[in-house]
Design a protein around this motif. Structure first.
Motif, PDB file in Angstrom:
ATOM      1  N   LYS A  56     -59.156   6.593  43.836  1.00 20.63           N
ATOM      2  CA  LYS A  56     -60.436   7.163  44.411  1.00 20.63           C
ATOM      3  C   LYS A  56     -60.949   8.309  43.442  1.00 20.63           C
ATOM      4  CE  LYS A  56     -60.293   4.211  47.734  1.00 20.63           C
ATOM      5  NZ  LYS A  56     -61.272   3.106  47.470  1.00 20.63           N
ATOM      6  N   LEU A  57     -60.483   7.882  42.207  1.00 23.64           N
ATOM      7  CA  LEU A  57     -61.300   9.072  41.285  1.00 23.64           C
ATOM      8  C   LEU A  57     -62.770   8.903  41.053  1.00 23.64           C
ATOM      9  CD1 LEU A  57     -58.615   8.781  38.117  1.00 23.64           C
ATOM     10  CD2 LEU A  57     -58.553  10.055  40.044  1.00 23.64           C
ATOM     11  N   LYS A  58     -63.402   9.811  40.732  1.00 23.39           N
ATOM     12  CA  LYS A  58     -64.682  10.122  40.272  1.00 23.39           C
ATOM     13  C   LYS A  58     -65.085  10.408  38.930  1.00 23.39           C
ATOM     14  CE  LYS A  58     -64.823  13.044  43.718  1.00 23.39           C
ATOM     15  NZ  LYS A  58     -65.163  13.882  44.944  1.00 23.39           N
ATOM     16  N   LEU A  59     -65.382   9.419  38.016  1.00 21.52           N
ATOM     17  CA  LEU A  59     -65.588   9.747  36.650  1.00 21.52           C
ATOM     18  C   LEU A  59     -67.049   9.530  36.262  1.00 21.52           C
ATOM     19  CD1 LEU A  59     -64.498   9.833  33.830  1.00 21.52           C
ATOM     20  CD2 LEU A  59     -64.085   7.508  33.619  1.00 21.52           C
ATOM     21  N   VAL A  60     -67.359  10.749  35.522  1.00 24.90           N
ATOM     22  CA  VAL A  60     -68.862  10.876  34.965  1.00 24.90           C
ATOM     23  C   VAL A  60     -68.910  11.111  33.714  1.00 24.90           C
ATOM     24  CG1 VAL A  60     -70.942  12.432  34.857  1.00 24.90           C
ATOM     25  CG2 VAL A  60     -69.802  11.818  37.148  1.00 24.90           C
TER      26      VAL A  60
ATOM     27  N   ALA B 144     -69.271   8.240  43.996  1.00 27.43           N
ATOM     28  CA  ALA B 144     -67.956   8.351  45.455  1.00 27.43           C
ATOM     29  C   ALA B 144     -66.650   8.161  44.557  1.00 27.43           C
ATOM     30  CB  ALA B 144     -68.559   7.315  46.344  1.00 27.43           C
ATOM     31  N   GLY B 145     -65.813   8.377  45.362  1.00 23.92           N
ATOM     32  CA  GLY B 145     -64.349   8.122  45.092  1.00 23.92           C
ATOM     33  C   GLY B 145     -64.229   6.524  44.705  1.00 23.92           C
ATOM     34  N   GLY B 146     -63.768   6.400  43.481  1.00 24.98           N
ATOM     35  CA  GLY B 146     -63.338   4.870  43.083  1.00 24.98           C
ATOM     36  C   GLY B 146     -64.608   4.288  42.202  1.00 24.98           C
ATOM     37  N   GLU B 147     -65.492   5.119  41.592  1.00 30.65           N
ATOM     38  CA  GLU B 147     -66.754   4.986  40.968  1.00 30.65           C
ATOM     39  C   GLU B 147     -66.642   5.494  39.668  1.00 30.65           C
ATOM     40  OE1 GLU B 147     -69.739   3.912  44.774  1.00 30.65           O
ATOM     41  OE2 GLU B 147     -70.153   5.780  43.437  1.00 30.65           O
ATOM     42  N   ILE B 148     -67.317   4.856  38.538  1.00 31.16           N
ATOM     43  CA  ILE B 148     -67.507   5.574  37.339  1.00 31.16           C
ATOM     44  C   ILE B 148     -69.192   5.400  37.106  1.00 31.16           C
ATOM     45  CG2 ILE B 148     -67.334   5.092  34.794  1.00 31.16           C
ATOM     46  CD1 ILE B 148     -64.606   3.536  35.380  1.00 31.16           C
ATOM     47  N   VAL B 149     -69.886   6.593  36.548  1.00 29.00           N
ATOM     48  CA  VAL B 149     -71.099   6.584  36.377  1.00 29.00           C
ATOM     49  C   VAL B 149     -71.481   7.010  34.872  1.00 29.00           C
ATOM     50  CG1 VAL B 149     -73.301   7.564  36.895  1.00 29.00           C
ATOM     51  CG2 VAL B 149     -71.935   7.048  38.637  1.00 29.00           C
ATOM     52  N   LEU B 150     -72.030   6.256  34.033  1.00 32.12           N
ATOM     53  CA  LEU B 150     -72.338   6.600  32.821  1.00 32.12           C
ATOM     54  C   LEU B 150     -73.817   7.040  32.675  1.00 32.12           C
ATOM     55  CD1 LEU B 150     -70.878   3.532  30.933  1.00 32.12           C
ATOM     56  CD2 LEU B 150     -69.713   5.549  31.731  1.00 32.12           C
ATOM     57  N   PHE B 151     -74.161   8.298  32.314  1.00 32.95           N
ATOM     58  CA  PHE B 151     -75.293   8.733  32.139  1.00 32.95           C
ATOM     59  C   PHE B 151     -76.008   8.627  30.746  1.00 32.95           C
ATOM     60  CE2 PHE B 151     -74.461  11.033  36.079  1.00 32.95           C
ATOM     61  CZ  PHE B 151     -75.485  11.178  36.697  1.00 32.95           C
ATOM     62  N   ASP B 152     -76.999   7.594  30.699  1.00 31.69           N
ATOM     63  CA  ASP B 152     -77.574   7.506  29.360  1.00 31.69           C
ATOM     64  C   ASP B 152     -78.719   8.356  29.000  1.00 31.69           C
ATOM     65  OD1 ASP B 152     -78.920   6.463  27.087  1.00 31.69           O
ATOM     66  OD2 ASP B 152     -79.277   4.300  27.718  1.00 31.69           O
TER      67      ASP B 152
ATOM     68  N   GLU C 246     -72.025  26.592  35.691  1.00 33.67           N
ATOM     69  CA  GLU C 246     -71.739  26.755  37.043  1.00 33.67           C
ATOM     70  C   GLU C 246     -71.877  25.393  37.738  1.00 33.67           C
ATOM     71  OE1 GLU C 246     -70.131  29.262  38.177  1.00 33.67           O
ATOM     72  OE2 GLU C 246     -70.406  30.163  36.311  1.00 33.67           O
ATOM     73  N   PHE C 247     -72.994  24.766  37.384  1.00 33.38           N
ATOM     74  CA  PHE C 247     -73.067  23.370  37.963  1.00 33.38           C
ATOM     75  C   PHE C 247     -71.936  22.497  37.531  1.00 33.38           C
ATOM     76  CE2 PHE C 247     -74.980  18.964  37.341  1.00 33.38           C
ATOM     77  CZ  PHE C 247     -75.128  18.726  38.711  1.00 33.38           C
ATOM     78  N   GLU C 248     -71.627  22.480  36.318  1.00 29.52           N
ATOM     79  CA  GLU C 248     -70.594  21.605  36.051  1.00 29.52           C
ATOM     80  C   GLU C 248     -69.066  22.084  36.307  1.00 29.52           C
ATOM     81  OE1 GLU C 248     -72.918  20.066  31.712  1.00 29.52           O
ATOM     82  OE2 GLU C 248     -71.068  21.069  31.626  1.00 29.52           O
ATOM     83  N   LYS C 249     -69.150  23.417  36.616  1.00 26.74           N
ATOM     84  CA  LYS C 249     -67.599  23.690  37.243  1.00 26.74           C
ATOM     85  C   LYS C 249     -67.635  23.135  38.731  1.00 26.74           C
ATOM     86  CE  LYS C 249     -67.358  27.818  34.138  1.00 26.74           C
ATOM     87  NZ  LYS C 249     -67.572  29.389  34.162  1.00 26.74           N
TER      88      LYS C 249
ATOM     89  N   SER D  29     -65.188  19.792  42.730  1.00 29.74           N
ATOM     90  CA  SER D  29     -65.344  18.883  43.580  1.00 29.74           C
ATOM     91  C   SER D  29     -64.552  17.583  43.457  1.00 29.74           C
ATOM     92  CB  SER D  29     -66.685  18.488  43.869  1.00 29.74           C
ATOM     93  OG  SER D  29     -67.176  17.797  42.787  1.00 29.74           O
ATOM     94  N   GLY D  30     -63.793  17.699  42.253  1.00 40.68           N
ATOM     95  CA  GLY D  30     -63.030  16.247  41.775  1.00 40.68           C
ATOM     96  C   GLY D  30     -63.656  15.500  40.892  1.00 40.68           C
ATOM     97  N   ILE D  31     -64.635  15.749  40.146  1.00 42.05           N
ATOM     98  CA  ILE D  31     -65.297  14.868  39.493  1.00 42.05           C
ATOM     99  C   ILE D  31     -64.604  15.019  38.104  1.00 42.05           C
ATOM    100  CG2 ILE D  31     -67.268  14.416  38.090  1.00 42.05           C
ATOM    101  CD1 ILE D  31     -68.788  14.581  40.665  1.00 42.05           C
ATOM    102  N   VAL D  32     -64.170  13.915  37.346  1.00 41.10           N
ATOM    103  CA  VAL D  32     -63.815  14.122  35.820  1.00 41.10           C
ATOM    104  C   VAL D  32     -65.008  13.977  35.187  1.00 41.10           C
ATOM    105  CG1 VAL D  32     -62.512  13.189  34.129  1.00 41.10           C
ATOM    106  CG2 VAL D  32     -61.698  12.849  36.320  1.00 41.10           C
ATOM    107  N   LEU D  33     -65.472  14.846  34.118  1.00 39.17           N
ATOM    108  CA  LEU D  33     -66.639  14.905  33.580  1.00 39.17           C
ATOM    109  C   LEU D  33     -66.395  15.025  31.877  1.00 39.17           C
ATOM    110  CD1 LEU D  33     -69.818  15.402  33.443  1.00 39.17           C
ATOM    111  CD2 LEU D  33     -69.383  17.981  33.295  1.00 39.17           C
ATOM    112  N   ALA D  34     -67.006  13.996  31.285  1.00 34.77           N
ATOM    113  CA  ALA D  34     -66.816  13.784  29.856  1.00 34.77           C
ATOM    114  C   ALA D  34     -68.166  13.869  29.240  1.00 34.77           C
ATOM    115  CB  ALA D  34     -66.131  12.672  29.394  1.00 34.77           C
TER     116      ALA D  34
END
Length: 313
Positions: A85-89, A143-151, A181-184, A189-194
């Motif tokens: 249930k990871l959240k990857l952005v 949400a948990g269990g999803e990956i979102v790629l921002f183009d 601060e937004f990214e922190k 909140s548990g989001i993995v941000l790359a």
């Protein structure tokens, strides 16, 4: 014997091979498209050579082998994200024609679109311009269990909006104060941000734009904004440098992808993304195809001939 005159075993093997070939053909088609553009490039700029023509081009066999290997790892990562249930952005930024879309295609190509989706937002409408700047991006977060790629992402404010005058310097300064601060908050909140910046040279962008101008299949990618960005190359460079300097934070660092060689850029980016998440293999219960239930009263009705798509091929 099957209808094709072969034994059932041989017919099945042939069908399996056809299915595998069809799976590979999608990637091959995209690579053939790259080659077609490279040939256009030769005719556009006298003496110009496509990427890697100096002998450093990535061997095509090696490229495919590594791409398929990395894509199989992406499938494992997808399973892990779902299971845990990871959240990857993942944010993809860079100049126009830097290759962001190409790597996004290769990442999503073999993944489940219900798990991994792409967010490519259009220009904000009147209502969105009156909202908190980050509001329209928040609705696309996973949400948990999803990956979102921002183009492209909220960093539009530090790039195109700043350079093209769609916001003033007060807006930009507020963005720079707020975005760390937004990214922190996202990370807490548990989001993995790359965050990836795709870097190309002035000359490379010029050649890629020329290729798009000459190619009717790709011309839709050139907007008036893209063309104006060529004139304002130096302004974009200054804006990029300020953005990287002020938003490269330990919690959410920037990663720069050298993208003049498109194939290397794709492999390097995917390999690096996989290295950021300590994923493991998820054990699945064996899949057993159930026997089809056959009812003696069932009869398949004929489909009217006029409903069939003509067999042109």
């Amino acid at each position: 014997m099957g209808q094709d005159g072969t034994g059932n075993g041989e017919g099945m093997r042939r069908r399996i091979r056809d299915e595998i070939d069809d799976s590979f053909d999608e990637e091959l088609q995209m690579e053939l498209d790259d080659g077609r553009l490279d040939r256009l490039l030769k005719g556009i700029s006298e003496g110009a050579e496509p990427n890697g023509a100096d002998g450093a081009d990535l061997d095509r066999h090696l490229y495919f082998k590594e791409l398929f290997r990395l894509q199989s790892e992406l499938v494992k990562l997808q399973d892990w994200v779902q299971d845990q249930k990871l959240k990857l952005v993942v944010l993809f930024e860079g100049r126009d024609a830097a290759g962001k879309g190409g790597v996004i295609k290769r990442i999503t190509q073999r993944l489940n679109p219900r798990v991994c989706r792409v967010a490519a937002l259009p220009a904000p409408n009147e209502r969105e311009r009156s909202q908190w700047y980050f509001q329209r991006y928040v609705s696309h977060l996973p949400a948990g269990g999803e990956i979102v790629l921002f183009d492209r992402s909220w960093y539009n404010r530090a790039g195109v909006e700043r350079v093209m005058g769609f916001c003033d310097e007060n807006d930009v300064e507020e963005f720079f104060r707020t975005v760390p601060e937004f990214e922190k908050m996202l990370i807490r909140s548990g989001i993995v941000l790359a965050k990836y910046w795709f870097s190309i040279t002035d000359e490379e962008q010029h050649l890629r734009f020329q290729m798009r101008i000459q190619d009717p299949i790709k011309q839709w990618k050139l907007s008036p904004m893209d063309l104006e960005s060529r004139r304002r190359w130096e302004q974009y460079t200054k804006a990029k440098e300020a953005m990287l300097e002020r938003t490269h934070i330990p919690e959410a660092p920037w990663w720069v992808v050298e993208a003049v060689d498109k194939k290397r850029a794709r492999l390097n980016c995917i390999h690096h993304l996989l290295s950021l998440i300590p994923y493991g293999e998820v054990r699945h219960a064996p899949v057993v195809l159930p026997e089809r239930v056959r009812n003696p009263d069932y009869h398949r009705g004929p489909v009217p001939k006029e409903m069939h798509v003509p067999s042109v091929y």
